[in-house]
Design a protein around this motif. Structure first.
Motif, PDB file in Angstrom:
ATOM      1  N   SER A  70      45.586  -8.687  -5.329  1.00 33.44           N
ATOM      2  CA  SER A  70      44.553  -8.486  -4.339  1.00 33.44           C
ATOM      3  C   SER A  70      43.852  -9.754  -3.994  1.00 33.44           C
ATOM      4  CB  SER A  70      43.856  -7.558  -4.499  1.00 33.44           C
ATOM      5  OG  SER A  70      42.815  -7.887  -5.703  1.00 33.44           O
ATOM      6  N   SER A  71      43.483 -10.446  -5.265  1.00 40.04           N
ATOM      7  CA  SER A  71      43.002 -12.061  -5.016  1.00 40.04           C
ATOM      8  C   SER A  71      43.425 -13.011  -4.259  1.00 40.04           C
ATOM      9  CB  SER A  71      42.304 -12.512  -6.317  1.00 40.04           C
ATOM     10  OG  SER A  71      41.458 -11.438  -7.241  1.00 40.04           O
ATOM     11  N   ILE A  72      44.804 -12.931  -4.376  1.00 39.17           N
ATOM     12  CA  ILE A  72      45.517 -13.954  -3.543  1.00 39.17           C
ATOM     13  C   ILE A  72      45.970 -13.502  -2.341  1.00 39.17           C
ATOM     14  CG2 ILE A  72      47.662 -15.256  -3.476  1.00 39.17           C
ATOM     15  CD1 ILE A  72      47.604 -15.113  -6.834  1.00 39.17           C
ATOM     16  N   PHE A  73      46.309 -12.209  -1.959  1.00 37.02           N
ATOM     17  CA  PHE A  73      46.943 -12.109  -0.676  1.00 37.02           C
ATOM     18  C   PHE A  73      46.293 -10.702   0.071  1.00 37.02           C
ATOM     19  CE2 PHE A  73      50.605 -12.461  -3.527  1.00 37.02           C
ATOM     20  CZ  PHE A  73      51.264 -13.728  -3.006  1.00 37.02           C
ATOM     21  N   ILE A  74      45.315 -10.121  -0.399  1.00 41.75           N
ATOM     22  CA  ILE A  74      44.497  -9.002   0.167  1.00 41.75           C
ATOM     23  C   ILE A  74      43.147  -9.436   0.832  1.00 41.75           C
ATOM     24  CG2 ILE A  74      43.814  -6.572  -0.107  1.00 41.75           C
ATOM     25  CD1 ILE A  74      47.169  -7.236   0.179  1.00 41.75           C
ATOM     26  N   ALA A  75      42.174  -9.626  -0.536  1.00 43.97           N
ATOM     27  CA  ALA A  75      40.919  -9.951  -0.222  1.00 43.97           C
ATOM     28  C   ALA A  75      40.719 -10.868   0.690  1.00 43.97           C
ATOM     29  CB  ALA A  75      40.175 -10.636  -1.388  1.00 43.97           C
ATOM     30  N   ALA A  76      41.216 -11.907   1.020  1.00 42.25           N
ATOM     31  CA  ALA A  76      41.186 -12.780   2.319  1.00 42.25           C
ATOM     32  C   ALA A  76      41.643 -12.296   3.559  1.00 42.25           C
ATOM     33  CB  ALA A  76      41.654 -14.428   1.718  1.00 42.25           C
ATOM     34  N   SER A  77      42.823 -11.383   3.244  1.00 43.71           N
ATOM     35  CA  SER A  77      43.375 -10.666   4.547  1.00 43.71           C
ATOM     36  C   SER A  77      42.371  -9.876   5.015  1.00 43.71           C
ATOM     37  CB  SER A  77      44.648 -10.047   4.203  1.00 43.71           C
ATOM     38  OG  SER A  77      45.524 -10.901   3.522  1.00 43.71           O
TER      39      SER A  77
END
Length: 322
Positions: A277-284
């Motif tokens: 989630s830190s790599i793909f989801i939070a910024a999304s």
């Protein structure tokens, strides 16, 4: 140490829709298991008694069950605990007569099953278990609320909403895995969930810090481009930190024994989901919330201008010119 080339920019946001779709599937599956199968509450939350028994040889589980079915402890759950010689007997509800020692009662009831010793007796009343469950939920809710306030002050409100959504994403999937594998939910699991909150938030804050720096230093006007650049710069750090923690927790899961099995399992799932989630989801989530790079830069420029004016007025005041 670098695993990934820091000069290369990966197009994470270009693939955010498939990743959000994957997360949606995992969330739906987790909610399905939580609503249909539910959580396997241990005595900490449901109330009851646990008796841990160790035999000189392999524990005769079937015989123990048959013997208990002829007593007031009919329907008790009996499971192997760490080794074939050791079992845990879970009794729903606590003893109504506290003058009676359940350990002594078990010695008498199970006398015909072989040579054994009672190693542990844990008892929690239903009222106490209910209070612990309520306080656990309250602790989780308050943690999310305080995190929302903290991130709102440190960043812009969309960052706060995105981070809370990412944390809710991580917790829900972790709880879904706990439900799917019938992991006993006790105070250790609650501690693991709260640990995951801090771990996942730390990763998210580092990514968001780099995104904020990227907005101020980059010439890009599209948030997606800034996010790709920022996440790519933190990719090696995030991966190394997660792998280091992951190997330690997997070791605990494999060799730590039955007592911390549930705690370690929750952390293993949480670290995997939290890193994802830190790599793909939070910024999304931040991109989906339509965060404006141009408006943010304008606000920061206005804030800097007002700060310089205050410093100028203070300097004039100190020199006696005001």
């Amino acid at each position: 140490m670098e695993i990934f080339n820091n000069e290369k920019v990966y197009d994470f946001m270009g693939k955010r829709i498939p990743f959000l779709g994957l997360s949606a599937i995992l969330l739906i599956a987790s909610i399905f298991f939580l609503t249909t199968k539910g959580l396997n509450f241990g005595i900490d939350f449901a109330g009851g008694t646990i008796v841990q028994v160790k035999y000189d040889q392999k524990a005769p589980i079937d015989k123990i069950r048959d013997v208990l079915n002829d007593t007031e402890y009919k329907g008790s759950s009996i499971t192997e605990f760490g080794s074939p010689q050791e079992v845990v007997i879970r009794i729903t509800g606590s003893s109504s007569n506290l003058k009676n020692d359940i350990g002594d009662q078990m010695h008498k009831i199970l006398d015909s099953t072989g040579n054994f010793e009672v190693r542990r007796v844990d008892m929690v009343g239903p009222k106490v278990g209910g209070e612990l469950r309520e306080k656990g939920i309250m602790a989780l809710g308050l943690s999310l609320f305080v995190i929302l306030i903290y991130v709102s002050f440190r960043f812009e409100w969309r960052f706060a909403v995105a981070s809370i959504l990412a944390l809710a994403h991580d917790i829900t999937i972790a709880m879904g895995a706990i439900s799917l594998f019938s992991v006993e939910v006790n105070l250790d699991i609650l501690a693991a969930i709260l640990t995951l909150l801090g771990y996942s938030l730390n990763d998210t804050i580092i990514v968001f810090d780099r995104v904020r720096e990227g907005i101020q230093s980059s010439k890009e006007t599209e948030l997606s481009s800034v996010v790709n650049e920022s996440v790519s710069r933190t990719l090696s750090r995030t991966t190394l930190t997660s792998l280091t923690t992951f190997f330690v927790v997997v070791t605990l899961f494999a060799f730590g024994g039955e007592i911390i099995h549930g705690f370690a399992f929750t952390l293993v799932v949480g670290i995997i989901v939290g890193t994802y989630s830190s790599i793909f989801i939070a910024a999304s989530f931040l991109v989906q919330l339509k965060f404006s790079v141009t408006n943010f830069r304008a606000k920061e420029a206005d804030k800097l201008k007002r700060q310089k004016e205050k410093e100028k007025m203070r300097a004039m005041y100190e020199k006696g010119t005001v």
